[in-house]
Design a protein around this motif. Structure first.
Motif, PDB file in Angstrom:
ATOM      1  N   ALA A 364      16.115  12.309  79.134  1.00 51.13           N
ATOM      2  CA  ALA A 364      17.537  11.961  79.123  1.00 51.13           C
ATOM      3  C   ALA A 364      17.753  10.538  78.626  1.00 51.13           C
ATOM      4  O   ALA A 364      18.666  10.270  77.834  1.00 51.13           O
ATOM      5  CB  ALA A 364      18.119  12.136  80.524  1.00 51.13           C
ATOM      6  N   LYS A 365      16.914   9.614  79.067  1.00 48.71           N
ATOM      7  CA  LYS A 365      17.036   8.222  78.623  1.00 48.71           C
ATOM      8  C   LYS A 365      16.710   8.096  77.139  1.00 48.71           C
ATOM      9  O   LYS A 365      17.384   7.357  76.409  1.00 48.71           O
ATOM     10  CB  LYS A 365      16.124   7.331  79.459  1.00 48.71           C
ATOM     11  N   TYR A 369      21.313   8.772  76.940  1.00 48.98           N
ATOM     12  CA  TYR A 369      22.246   8.867  78.062  1.00 48.98           C
ATOM     13  C   TYR A 369      22.060   7.696  79.025  1.00 48.98           C
ATOM     14  O   TYR A 369      20.947   7.169  79.178  1.00 48.98           O
ATOM     15  CB  TYR A 369      22.021  10.168  78.836  1.00 48.98           C
ATOM     16  N   GLU A 370      23.160   7.306  79.669  1.00 47.78           N
ATOM     17  CA  GLU A 370      23.072   6.371  80.785  1.00 47.78           C
ATOM     18  C   GLU A 370      22.898   7.237  82.033  1.00 47.78           C
ATOM     19  O   GLU A 370      23.852   7.814  82.550  1.00 47.78           O
ATOM     20  CB  GLU A 370      24.333   5.515  80.899  1.00 47.78           C
ATOM     21  N   VAL A 371      21.672   7.335  82.473  1.00 44.90           N
ATOM     22  CA  VAL A 371      21.308   8.346  83.458  1.00 44.90           C
ATOM     23  C   VAL A 371      21.579   7.876  84.883  1.00 44.90           C
ATOM     24  O   VAL A 371      21.189   6.774  85.279  1.00 44.90           O
ATOM     25  CB  VAL A 371      19.820   8.729  83.322  1.00 44.90           C
ATOM     26  N   ARG A 398      22.458  13.048  85.787  1.00 44.73           N
ATOM     27  CA  ARG A 398      23.708  13.251  85.053  1.00 44.73           C
ATOM     28  C   ARG A 398      24.037  12.016  84.245  1.00 44.73           C
ATOM     29  O   ARG A 398      23.532  10.917  84.505  1.00 44.73           O
ATOM     30  CB  ARG A 398      24.857  13.606  85.995  1.00 44.73           C
ATOM     31  N   ASP A 399      24.886  12.213  83.245  1.00 47.26           N
ATOM     32  CA  ASP A 399      25.320  11.107  82.400  1.00 47.26           C
ATOM     33  C   ASP A 399      26.457  10.360  83.092  1.00 47.26           C
ATOM     34  O   ASP A 399      27.434  10.974  83.541  1.00 47.26           O
ATOM     35  CB  ASP A 399      25.788  11.651  81.048  1.00 47.26           C
ATOM     36  N   ARG A 400      26.337   9.041  83.191  1.00 45.21           N
ATOM     37  CA  ARG A 400      27.342   8.256  83.910  1.00 45.21           C
ATOM     38  C   ARG A 400      28.709   8.342  83.236  1.00 45.21           C
ATOM     39  O   ARG A 400      29.738   8.495  83.895  1.00 45.21           O
ATOM     40  CB  ARG A 400      26.907   6.791  83.997  1.00 45.21           C
ATOM     41  N   SER A 402      30.047  10.630  80.795  1.00 45.63           N
ATOM     42  CA  SER A 402      30.696  11.937  80.635  1.00 45.63           C
ATOM     43  C   SER A 402      30.671  12.786  81.900  1.00 45.63           C
ATOM     44  O   SER A 402      31.375  13.785  81.985  1.00 45.63           O
ATOM     45  CB  SER A 402      30.021  12.714  79.507  1.00 45.63           C
ATOM     46  N   LEU A 406      22.633  16.841  83.458  1.00 45.66           N
ATOM     47  CA  LEU A 406      21.592  16.867  82.427  1.00 45.66           C
ATOM     48  C   LEU A 406      20.331  17.599  82.848  1.00 45.66           C
ATOM     49  O   LEU A 406      19.654  18.203  82.012  1.00 45.66           O
ATOM     50  CB  LEU A 406      21.222  15.428  82.034  1.00 45.66           C
TER      51      LEU A 406
END
Length: 467
Positions: A364-365, A369-371, A398-400, A402, A406
């Protein structure tokens, strides 16, 4: 070998009767296609006869050995011979079920070694008999075979075997070395340790389950330490002293380690079973490891020939093969369909079950994404307390910005069943509010998912200003 003069004309010919192949056959037949399914062994493939079903049956037996129920005291005993009888009976029942479905679906099921004769003909050798089928579409679902580690490639010792042979044993070994780091290795280690076997895991990888979320890796290692499973990662220079049945290797810390054992099994990867298919007759692209590359529609480089399951590479999971088989059959019937590994749920039937779907934290990172990551311990779950299954936890990413969910990763009771809800959320591109809004039964293991997702929600608290 005598070549028959009659050529059978079929809409769809499928080679391989494992989950990918037989599910493809059912879909094609349901859509009115005339289907022939050819396999050199028996319906069900490795999954039914030596993989998924036997391993889960043994894992279930091991789990029941240690079940605790308030007010009930039992002293269970395990008998491998008796288990083998039950296993063989179950497999026979399930195979008969498949045969009945083939019959009711008007699917021709043939036992034989099949290969391409031309771009629209397949032949199958059945002892002294040889038959030929012409086809409009063909689906390849011949599975894969285990790779042997280089240091074991010249061994002929009867107790050095591919991992799936564990489920054919008539008695349990006292000591067992598992060479590998994948889910098959981890599941077998957990099962055999629960049955009282002294288990050692050895791998040249830096950790176990290297493609899984880091939270699952750490918790699995903690569980194995608690169960007194020996674990050596990052090893090199392996060799076997066969006379003493001793595995010698250089550990990551630099020292040489020797481990005595009764049996060594391995699971380090697989190669596609494509060498006898005659793909050179039809010009299908094939990799050096026998894997046949496919599109998201399961098409090979031949427009009317599809491939699915382990033969196409990627995770060796029946759930993937089934989806791909259905996708291939859809296209044979003119139905648009596609598969994606992004929403592929993975499960491991360890004594403390494991499941995962979506992105790991690292993935994710790397995707930008800002995880936000949150977890919920099963020790805080009411139903886990009731059932006495408080080991493990669930982890979500999860994305901070949106709020899109994830990844879901679980290790604990109910993990296998709960991953379906998580897979649906990933498939839908769900946000945290989509997951939280529906009712969650109480008490239930599923509350752990809800607790974890809710903990990532950032509420804005209004404060009153006094005048």
């Amino acid at each position: 070998m005598v070549v028959g003069e009659i050529i059978h004309e079929k809409d769809v010919v499928i080679i391989g009767a494992g989950p990918a192949g037989y599910e493809a056959a059912f879909i094609a037949a349901k859509n009115g296609r005339d289907v022939t399914l050819i396999d050199r062994f028996r319906p069900g493939g490795e999954c039914l006869h030596s993989g998924c079903i036997p391993s889960k049956l043994l894992a279930t037996a091991a789990r029941k050995m240690h079940e605790k129920t308030p007010g009930i005291t039992v002293t269970p005993a395990f008998c491998m011979d008796k288990w083998q009888e039950e296993k063989n009976s179950l497999i026979a029942t399930m195979e008969k079920g498949l045969q009945a479905r083939f019959h009711s679906s008007n699917i021709e099921c043939v036992k034989g070694q099949a290969s391409f004769l031309s771009e629209n003909r397949i032949g199958a050798e059945q002892g002294e008999k040889f038959e030929v089928w012409s086809f409009n579409h063909a689906i390849l679902a011949t599975g894969s075979s285990p790779i042997t580690p280089n240091f074991l490639s010249s061994s002929s010792h009867p107790n050095i075997l591919p991992l799936e042979h564990l489920y054919t044993l008539s008695s349990l070994p006292n000591q067992l070395i598992l060479f590998g780091s994948d889910y098959l290795t981890i599941e077998a280690a957990s099962t055999f340790r629960a049955l009282g076997v002294e288990v050692t895991i050895v791998t040249d990888q830096e950790t176990i389950l290297p493609e899984w979320d880091e939270s699952i890796q750490r918790e699995s290692i903690r569980q194995f330490k608690k169960q007194k499973v020996s674990l050596y990662t990052g090893v090199s220079d392996c060799l076997v002293k066969e006379r003493e049945m001793t595995l010698v290797f250089c550990h990551a810390k630099g020292e040489t380690v020797e481990v005595e054992t009764e049996m060594i099994v391995y699971s380090i990867g697989r190669v596609g079973n494509s060498d006898s298919l005659g793909v050179d007759q039809v010009g299908i692209d094939i990799q050096d490891d026998g894997i046949i590359p496919i599109s998201e529609e399961c098409k090979t480089t031949r427009a009317n020939i599809y491939a699915c399951g382990d033969l196409t590479g990627g995770p060796s999971l029946a759930v993937k093969g089934i989806k791909q088989g259905k996708t291939a059959a859809d296209h044979c019937c003119g139905v648009k369909s596609a598969f994606s590994l992004e929403c592929l749920p993975k499960v491991i039937h360890t004594q403390t079950p494991i499941s995962s779907v979506g992105l790991t934290e690292t993935e994710a990172k790397e995707a930008g994404y800002e995880v936000m990551t949150a977890s919920s311990s099963m020790k805080a779950n009411g139903y886990a307390m009731v059932t006495g299954n408080t080991e493990g936890k669930v982890v979500i990413h999860r994305d901070r910005e949106s709020h899109v969910l994830l990844g879901f990763h679980a290790i604990g009771a109910g993990a296998v069943e709960l991953i379906e809800k998580a897979a649906l959320a990933i498939e839908m591109g769900a946000r945290d509010e989509d997951f939280i809004y529906p009712y969650t039964p109480h008490p239930g293991y599923g509350e752990a998912w809800t607790d974890a997702v809710e903990s990532t929600v950032e509420y804005k608290v209004e404060t009153k200003v006094s005048h």
